[in-house]
Scaffold this motif. Sequence first.
Motif, short mmCIF file in Angstrom:
data_model
loop_
_atom_site.label_atom_id
_atom_site.label_comp_id
_atom_site.label_asym_id
_atom_site.label_seq_id
_atom_site.Cartn_x
_atom_site.Cartn_y
_atom_site.Cartn_z
N ASP A 140 1.51 -2.66 18.51
CA ASP A 140 0.98 -4.01 18.71
C ASP A 140 1.45 -4.99 17.63
O ASP A 140 1.02 -6.13 17.58
CB ASP A 140 -0.54 -4.00 18.78
N GLY A 141 2.33 -4.53 16.72
CA GLY A 141 2.85 -5.38 15.66
C GLY A 141 2.09 -5.28 14.36
O GLY A 141 2.53 -5.80 13.33
N SER A 142 0.94 -4.62 14.37
CA SER A 142 0.19 -4.46 13.13
C SER A 142 0.84 -3.37 12.28
O SER A 142 1.77 -2.68 12.71
CB SER A 142 -1.28 -4.13 13.43
N VAL A 143 0.33 -3.21 11.06
CA VAL A 143 0.90 -2.25 10.10
C VAL A 143 -0.22 -1.36 9.58
O VAL A 143 -1.28 -1.85 9.18
CB VAL A 143 1.57 -2.99 8.92
N ALA A 144 0.00 -0.07 9.61
CA ALA A 144 -0.95 0.89 9.05
C ALA A 144 -0.44 1.32 7.68
O ALA A 144 0.77 1.46 7.46
CB ALA A 144 -1.08 2.10 9.96
N VAL A 145 -1.37 1.54 6.75
CA VAL A 145 -1.05 1.95 5.38
C VAL A 145 -1.89 3.18 5.05
O VAL A 145 -3.10 3.20 5.34
CB VAL A 145 -1.36 0.80 4.38
N ARG A 146 -1.26 4.19 4.45
CA ARG A 146 -1.99 5.39 4.05
C ARG A 146 -1.49 5.91 2.72
O ARG A 146 -0.40 5.57 2.26
CB ARG A 146 -1.87 6.48 5.10
N ASN A 147 -2.27 6.80 2.11
CA ASN A 147 -1.90 7.50 0.87
C ASN A 147 -1.12 8.75 1.28
O ASN A 147 -1.64 9.58 2.02
CB ASN A 147 -3.19 7.88 0.12
N SER A 148 0.10 8.90 0.77
CA SER A 148 0.94 10.03 1.18
C SER A 148 0.38 11.38 0.75
O SER A 148 0.70 12.39 1.35
CB SER A 148 2.36 9.86 0.65
N ARG A 149 -0.47 11.40 -0.26
CA ARG A 149 -1.06 12.67 -0.69
C ARG A 149 -2.13 13.15 0.28
O ARG A 149 -2.50 14.32 0.25
CB ARG A 149 -1.64 12.55 -2.09
N PHE A 150 -2.65 12.25 1.11
CA PHE A 150 -3.69 12.59 2.08
C PHE A 150 -3.28 12.08 3.46
O PHE A 150 -3.88 11.14 3.99
CB PHE A 150 -5.04 11.98 1.66
N PRO A 151 -2.25 12.69 4.06
CA PRO A 151 -1.68 12.16 5.29
C PRO A 151 -2.64 12.13 6.47
O PRO A 151 -2.44 11.35 7.40
CB PRO A 151 -0.48 13.07 5.58
N GLN A 152 -3.68 12.91 6.47
CA GLN A 152 -4.68 12.87 7.54
C GLN A 152 -5.88 12.01 7.16
O GLN A 152 -6.82 11.87 7.94
CB GLN A 152 -5.14 14.29 7.90
#
Length: 78
Positions: free
Chosen positions: A38-50
């Motif tokens: 939908d054009g939005s962006v998700a951001v996460r911490n690579s040490r906790f991929p889930q």
Amino acid sequence: MQQLENGISAGEIGDAVWRKSRHSNANGNCVEVARLSDGSVAVRNSRFPQGPALIYTREEMVAFFAGVKGGEFDFTLS
């Protein structure tokens, strides 16, 4: 299309292709981003991929990067 909310488990975002900067360090302290359908962006911490992901609109990301490029967050480096 599924409406995604901040804090959703990153593993539940089915269309995410996660990327991290080539400047990331070797011990895994990285932030990863994924452009969503939908054009939005998700951001996460690579040490906790889930773990939880934060979801930002394209406009929010444009404003953030403009601030970074404009030096608005340089105080965090001192």
